[in-house]
Design a protein around this motif. Structure first.
Motif, PDB file in Angstrom:
ATOM      1  N   ARG A  54       0.790  -1.222   0.000  1.00  0.00           N
ATOM      2  CA  ARG A  54       0.000   0.000   0.000  1.00  0.00           C
ATOM      3  C   ARG A  54       0.835   1.292   0.000  1.00  0.00           C
ATOM      4  NH1 ARG A  54      -4.916   1.618   0.604  1.00  0.00           N
ATOM      5  NH2 ARG A  54      -5.420   3.519   1.724  1.00  0.00           N
ATOM      6  N   PRO A  55       1.842   1.418   0.854  1.00  0.00           N
ATOM      7  CA  PRO A  55       2.576   2.694   0.862  1.00  0.00           C
ATOM      8  C   PRO A  55       3.178   3.055  -0.505  1.00  0.00           C
ATOM      9  CG  PRO A  55       3.142   1.419   2.796  1.00  0.00           C
ATOM     10  CD  PRO A  55       2.331   0.516   1.894  1.00  0.00           C
TER      11      PRO A  55
ATOM     12  N   ALA B 220       0.357   6.340  -5.166  1.00  0.00           N
ATOM     13  CA  ALA B 220       0.485   7.350  -6.227  1.00  0.00           C
ATOM     14  C   ALA B 220      -0.210   6.918  -7.515  1.00  0.00           C
ATOM     15  CB  ALA B 220       1.962   7.626  -6.492  1.00  0.00           C
ATOM     16  N   PHE B 221      -0.609   5.659  -7.614  1.00  0.00           N
ATOM     17  CA  PHE B 221      -1.195   5.155  -8.856  1.00  0.00           C
ATOM     18  C   PHE B 221      -2.670   5.508  -8.967  1.00  0.00           C
ATOM     19  CE2 PHE B 221       2.481   2.408  -8.275  1.00  0.00           C
ATOM     20  CZ  PHE B 221       3.064   2.505  -9.524  1.00  0.00           C
ATOM     21  N   ARG B 222      -3.043   5.949 -10.141  1.00  0.00           N
ATOM     22  CA  ARG B 222      -4.424   6.253 -10.492  1.00  0.00           C
ATOM     23  C   ARG B 222      -4.698   5.669 -11.873  1.00  0.00           C
ATOM     24  NH1 ARG B 222      -4.491   7.223  -5.881  1.00  0.00           N
ATOM     25  NH2 ARG B 222      -4.614   9.204  -4.846  1.00  0.00           N
ATOM     26  N   GLN B 223      -5.946   5.541 -12.229  1.00  0.00           N
ATOM     27  CA  GLN B 223      -6.300   5.103 -13.574  1.00  0.00           C
ATOM     28  C   GLN B 223      -5.633   6.044 -14.576  1.00  0.00           C
ATOM     29  OE1 GLN B 223     -10.496   5.056 -14.362  1.00  0.00           O
ATOM     30  NE2 GLN B 223     -10.234   4.093 -16.340  1.00  0.00           N
ATOM     31  N   GLY B 224      -4.990   5.444 -15.575  1.00  0.00           N
ATOM     32  CA  GLY B 224      -4.315   6.220 -16.603  1.00  0.00           C
ATOM     33  C   GLY B 224      -2.842   6.491 -16.341  1.00  0.00           C
TER      34      GLY B 224
ATOM     35  N   MET C 107      -6.729  -1.730   2.051  1.00  0.00           N
ATOM     36  CA  MET C 107      -6.041  -2.996   2.268  1.00  0.00           C
ATOM     37  C   MET C 107      -4.531  -2.782   2.399  1.00  0.00           C
ATOM     38  SD  MET C 107      -8.400  -4.787  -0.640  1.00  0.00           S
ATOM     39  CE  MET C 107      -7.455  -6.250  -0.823  1.00  0.00           C
ATOM     40  N   ALA C 108      -3.822  -3.813   2.881  1.00  0.00           N
ATOM     41  CA  ALA C 108      -2.368  -3.724   3.034  1.00  0.00           C
ATOM     42  C   ALA C 108      -1.671  -3.676   1.682  1.00  0.00           C
ATOM     43  CB  ALA C 108      -1.861  -4.912   3.846  1.00  0.00           C
ATOM     44  N   ARG C 109      -2.307  -4.302   0.666  1.00  0.00           N
ATOM     45  CA  ARG C 109      -1.760  -4.282  -0.687  1.00  0.00           C
ATOM     46  C   ARG C 109      -2.785  -3.637  -1.608  1.00  0.00           C
ATOM     47  NH1 ARG C 109       2.921  -6.915  -1.142  1.00  0.00           N
ATOM     48  NH2 ARG C 109       2.839  -7.119  -3.385  1.00  0.00           N
ATOM     49  N   VAL C 110      -2.288  -2.996  -2.637  1.00  0.00           N
ATOM     50  CA  VAL C 110      -3.133  -2.359  -3.633  1.00  0.00           C
ATOM     51  C   VAL C 110      -2.967  -3.121  -4.933  1.00  0.00           C
ATOM     52  CG1 VAL C 110      -3.495  -0.230  -4.950  1.00  0.00           C
ATOM     53  CG2 VAL C 110      -2.975  -0.109  -2.511  1.00  0.00           C
ATOM     54  N   GLY C 111      -4.070  -3.371  -5.622  1.00  0.00           N
ATOM     55  CA  GLY C 111      -4.037  -4.083  -6.889  1.00  0.00           C
ATOM     56  C   GLY C 111      -4.130  -3.120  -8.056  1.00  0.00           C
ATOM     57  N   LEU C 112      -3.351  -3.400  -9.080  1.00  0.00           N
ATOM     58  CA  LEU C 112      -3.360  -2.584 -10.288  1.00  0.00           C
ATOM     59  C   LEU C 112      -3.704  -3.443 -11.490  1.00  0.00           C
ATOM     60  CD1 LEU C 112       0.019  -0.641  -9.839  1.00  0.00           C
ATOM     61  CD2 LEU C 112      -2.265   0.090  -9.116  1.00  0.00           C
ATOM     62  N   GLY C 113      -4.771  -3.102 -12.174  1.00  0.00           N
ATOM     63  CA  GLY C 113      -5.055  -3.714 -13.463  1.00  0.00           C
ATOM     64  C   GLY C 113      -4.224  -2.964 -14.488  1.00  0.00           C
ATOM     65  N   ILE C 114      -3.369  -3.664 -15.191  1.00  0.00           N
ATOM     66  CA  ILE C 114      -2.419  -3.026 -16.103  1.00  0.00           C
ATOM     67  C   ILE C 114      -2.708  -3.442 -17.538  1.00  0.00           C
ATOM     68  CG2 ILE C 114       0.022  -2.859 -16.741  1.00  0.00           C
ATOM     69  CD1 ILE C 114       0.657  -3.308 -13.751  1.00  0.00           C
ATOM     70  N   HIS C 115      -2.769  -2.448 -18.411  1.00  0.00           N
ATOM     71  CA  HIS C 115      -3.005  -2.660 -19.841  1.00  0.00           C
ATOM     72  C   HIS C 115      -1.698  -2.407 -20.582  1.00  0.00           C
ATOM     73  CE1 HIS C 115      -4.966  -2.502 -23.725  1.00  0.00           C
ATOM     74  NE2 HIS C 115      -4.411  -1.320 -23.934  1.00  0.00           N
TER      75      HIS C 115
END
Length: 123
Positions: free
Chosen positions: A49-50, A54-58, A94-102
């Motif tokens: 998570r820390p 900084a990640f956002r869609q796009g 959550m402790a971890r953040v998930g990123l859907g990556i294209h």
């Protein structure tokens, strides 16, 4: 009503611990990022998570590479399609953040290696 509707355009395979990725997002470098699944068009990555707030869609991911001998190749660009587990303002979640990556503009040789890798695991 079918609640198991599959939104993904491509079949995905489970990515084990032998497949991690690395990339740059702005001035930050990320190494040994775990991915849980993979397709020819993208993957799902998890970050502590820390480091992921900084990640956002796009968000553009540059110099994206796989840390796997079957998927070595030229780096390419990717972008964050969606974020799971990141609460606005950095609280809760959550402790971890998930990123859907294209995946974006990949060299033909890299695209072919990825296609072969995914198809071999699909059986």
């Amino acid at each position: 009503m079918d609640t198991n509707f599959e939104r993904r355009a491509r079949l995905r395979v489970v990515a084990g611990p032998d497949v991690t990725v690395r990339f740059k997002a702005g001035d930050l470098g990320f190494e040994e990022v775990r991915i849980t699944n993979l397709s020819v068009g993208g993957c799902f990555a998890t970050l502590p998570r820390p480091g992921a707030m900084a990640f956002r869609q796009g968000t553009r991911l540059e110099q994206f590479r796989f840390n796997n001998p079957d998927l070595e190749g030229l780096p390419f660009d990717a972008e964050v399609a969606y974020v799971l587990g990141g609460a606005a303002g950095g609280r809760g979640g959550m402790a971890r953040v998930g990123l859907g990556i294209h995946f974006l503009a990949m060299a033909p040789s890299m695209a072919e290696a990825l296609r072969v890798y995914v198809e071999a695991r699909l059986g």
